[in-house]
Structures are given as C-alpha cells and as structure tokens.
Write a protein that holds these residues in place. Structure first.
Motif, mmCIF file in Angstrom:
data_model
loop_
_atom_site.group_PDB
_atom_site.id
_atom_site.type_symbol
_atom_site.label_atom_id
_atom_site.label_comp_id
_atom_site.label_asym_id
_atom_site.label_seq_id
_atom_site.Cartn_x
_atom_site.Cartn_y
_atom_site.Cartn_z
ATOM 1 N N HIS A 25 11.605 72.591 -15.350
ATOM 2 C CA HIS A 25 11.077 73.587 -16.265
ATOM 3 C C HIS A 25 9.558 73.625 -16.168
ATOM 4 C CE1 HIS A 25 10.760 69.910 -18.669
ATOM 5 N NE2 HIS A 25 9.792 70.517 -19.320
ATOM 6 N N SER A 26 9.000 74.746 -16.598
ATOM 7 C CA SER A 26 7.554 74.885 -16.625
ATOM 8 C C SER A 26 7.163 75.643 -17.883
ATOM 9 C CB SER A 26 7.043 75.599 -15.368
ATOM 10 O OG SER A 26 7.648 76.850 -15.219
ATOM 11 N N VAL A 27 5.956 75.332 -18.376
ATOM 12 C CA VAL A 27 5.437 75.931 -19.600
ATOM 13 C C VAL A 27 4.018 76.385 -19.324
ATOM 14 C CG1 VAL A 27 4.847 75.509 -22.015
ATOM 15 C CG2 VAL A 27 6.815 74.359 -21.011
ATOM 16 N N GLY A 28 3.706 77.597 -19.758
ATOM 17 C CA GLY A 28 2.350 78.094 -19.602
ATOM 18 C C GLY A 28 2.327 79.569 -19.306
ATOM 19 N N GLY A 29 1.160 80.051 -18.961
ATOM 20 C CA GLY A 29 0.965 81.464 -18.677
ATOM 21 C C GLY A 29 0.364 81.666 -17.307
ATOM 22 N N ARG A 30 -0.311 82.804 -17.146
ATOM 23 C CA ARG A 30 -0.889 83.137 -15.841
ATOM 24 C C ARG A 30 -2.022 82.204 -15.444
ATOM 25 N NH1 ARG A 30 -2.271 89.328 -15.234
ATOM 26 N NH2 ARG A 30 -3.344 88.311 -13.535
ATOM 27 N N ALA A 31 -2.835 81.791 -16.397
ATOM 28 C CA ALA A 31 -4.016 80.995 -16.066
ATOM 29 C C ALA A 31 -3.735 79.503 -15.942
ATOM 30 C CB ALA A 31 -5.101 81.216 -17.107
ATOM 31 N N GLY A 32 -2.696 79.016 -16.591
ATOM 32 C CA GLY A 32 -2.407 77.589 -16.530
ATOM 33 C C GLY A 32 -0.941 77.307 -16.777
ATOM 34 N N ARG A 33 -0.419 76.295 -16.113
ATOM 35 C CA ARG A 33 1.001 75.985 -16.220
ATOM 36 C C ARG A 33 1.208 74.503 -15.962
ATOM 37 N NH1 ARG A 33 5.548 78.953 -16.152
ATOM 38 N NH2 ARG A 33 4.320 80.827 -16.016
ATOM 39 N N VAL A 34 2.142 73.893 -16.703
ATOM 40 C CA VAL A 34 2.567 72.512 -16.474
ATOM 41 C C VAL A 34 4.035 72.560 -16.088
ATOM 42 C CG1 VAL A 34 2.924 70.242 -17.492
ATOM 43 C CG2 VAL A 34 0.887 71.548 -18.077
ATOM 44 N N THR A 35 4.372 71.948 -14.954
ATOM 45 C CA THR A 35 5.716 72.013 -14.400
ATOM 46 C C THR A 35 6.305 70.615 -14.294
ATOM 47 O OG1 THR A 35 5.077 73.931 -13.086
ATOM 48 C CG2 THR A 35 7.076 72.779 -12.412
ATOM 49 N N THR A 36 7.557 70.485 -14.687
ATOM 50 C CA THR A 36 8.324 69.267 -14.459
ATOM 51 C C THR A 36 9.441 69.622 -13.496
ATOM 52 O OG1 THR A 36 7.844 68.473 -16.673
ATOM 53 C CG2 THR A 36 9.650 67.412 -15.510
ATOM 54 N N SER A 37 9.453 68.995 -12.326
ATOM 55 C CA SER A 37 10.445 69.323 -11.308
ATOM 56 C C SER A 37 11.760 68.613 -11.593
ATOM 57 C CB SER A 37 9.938 68.946 -9.923
ATOM 58 O OG SER A 37 9.780 67.561 -9.834
ATOM 59 N N ALA A 38 12.778 68.933 -10.828
ATOM 60 C CA ALA A 38 14.108 68.359 -11.018
ATOM 61 C C ALA A 38 14.104 66.847 -10.806
ATOM 62 C CB ALA A 38 15.095 69.020 -10.067
ATOM 63 N N ASP A 39 13.186 66.341 -9.985
ATOM 64 C CA ASP A 39 13.144 64.887 -9.750
ATOM 65 C C ASP A 39 12.152 64.163 -10.666
ATOM 66 O OD1 ASP A 39 10.772 65.684 -8.647
ATOM 67 O OD2 ASP A 39 11.195 64.959 -6.638
ATOM 68 N N GLY A 40 11.581 64.870 -11.649
ATOM 69 C CA GLY A 40 10.739 64.237 -12.651
ATOM 70 C C GLY A 40 9.249 64.299 -12.405
ATOM 71 N N ARG A 41 8.813 64.838 -11.278
ATOM 72 C CA ARG A 41 7.381 64.955 -11.014
ATOM 73 C C ARG A 41 6.766 66.005 -11.933
ATOM 74 N NH1 ARG A 41 6.973 66.687 -5.212
ATOM 75 N NH2 ARG A 41 9.033 67.450 -5.693
ATOM 76 N N LYS A 42 5.557 65.746 -12.419
ATOM 77 C CA LYS A 42 4.852 66.694 -13.275
ATOM 78 C C LYS A 42 3.610 67.175 -12.554
ATOM 79 C CE LYS A 42 6.448 64.959 -17.650
ATOM 80 N NZ LYS A 42 6.094 64.507 -18.987
ATOM 81 N N THR A 43 3.390 68.489 -12.601
ATOM 82 C CA THR A 43 2.266 69.109 -11.917
ATOM 83 C C THR A 43 1.565 70.070 -12.861
ATOM 84 O OG1 THR A 43 3.518 69.030 -9.851
ATOM 85 C CG2 THR A 43 1.590 70.444 -9.888
ATOM 86 N N MET A 44 0.225 70.049 -12.853
ATOM 87 C CA MET A 44 -0.568 70.997 -13.618
ATOM 88 C C MET A 44 -1.226 71.962 -12.631
ATOM 89 S SD MET A 44 -3.761 70.314 -16.212
ATOM 90 C CE MET A 44 -4.573 69.271 -15.032
ATOM 91 N N THR A 45 -1.120 73.246 -12.912
ATOM 92 C CA THR A 45 -1.718 74.264 -12.061
ATOM 93 C C THR A 45 -2.629 75.137 -12.902
ATOM 94 O OG1 THR A 45 0.290 74.317 -10.703
ATOM 95 C CG2 THR A 45 -1.243 76.146 -10.438
ATOM 96 N N LEU A 46 -3.868 75.337 -12.448
ATOM 97 C CA LEU A 46 -4.819 76.239 -13.082
ATOM 98 C C LEU A 46 -5.153 77.339 -12.095
ATOM 99 C CD1 LEU A 46 -7.205 73.609 -14.691
ATOM 100 C CD2 LEU A 46 -5.351 74.849 -15.789
ATOM 101 N N ARG A 47 -5.210 78.588 -12.581
ATOM 102 C CA ARG A 47 -5.459 79.740 -11.713
ATOM 103 C C ARG A 47 -6.536 80.643 -12.292
ATOM 104 N NH1 ARG A 47 0.121 80.747 -12.683
ATOM 105 N NH2 ARG A 47 1.285 79.328 -11.413
ATOM 106 N N ILE A 48 -7.167 81.396 -11.421
ATOM 107 C CA ILE A 48 -8.030 82.495 -11.833
ATOM 108 C C ILE A 48 -7.243 83.763 -11.488
ATOM 109 C CG2 ILE A 48 -10.240 83.652 -11.572
ATOM 110 C CD1 ILE A 48 -11.377 80.961 -10.578
#
Length: 62
Positions: A25-48
C-alpha cells in the motif's frame, strides 16, 4: 522470462497494490508518497509535479 501481475485500487489518498508477491500500500499525493511493498520495504518518494524530477529514499526500520 517470468510472468508478473499487478492491480491497483485507489481509495482517496491510499492506494492498495496487489501483485503475485502479495499486498502493498501507499499513502500520499502527487508531491509526496510513502509506500510499503509486499515484502515489507518502506520507501519515501518526493516529487516536483510537472517536471519529472523526483527523489526516492528507502526508510530504514528500527
């Protein structure tokens, strides 16, 4: 070559991702998002938005 499967469902700011590896699952909008993958890894993505520029960082769990 292996096969893959991915299906996403969006419910407001939450996106549920189904794949052959499990559920993520992932939570956030166009500019920022936090994702938890199926294997438990967490990733933060920031965009312009509108530029194609993004920054991604894996979040370490304690």
């Amino acid at each position: 070559m292996g096969w893959s499967y991915r299906k996403s469902f969006k419910m407001g700011p939450v996106k549920i991702n189904l794949s052959r590896h499990g559920v993520g699952h992932s939570v956030g909008g166009r500019a920022g998002r936090v994702t938890t993958s199926a294997d438990g890894r967490k990733t933060m993505t920031l965009r312009i938005p509108g530029t194609g520029i993004s920054w991604r960082r894996q979040i370490k769990s304690r």
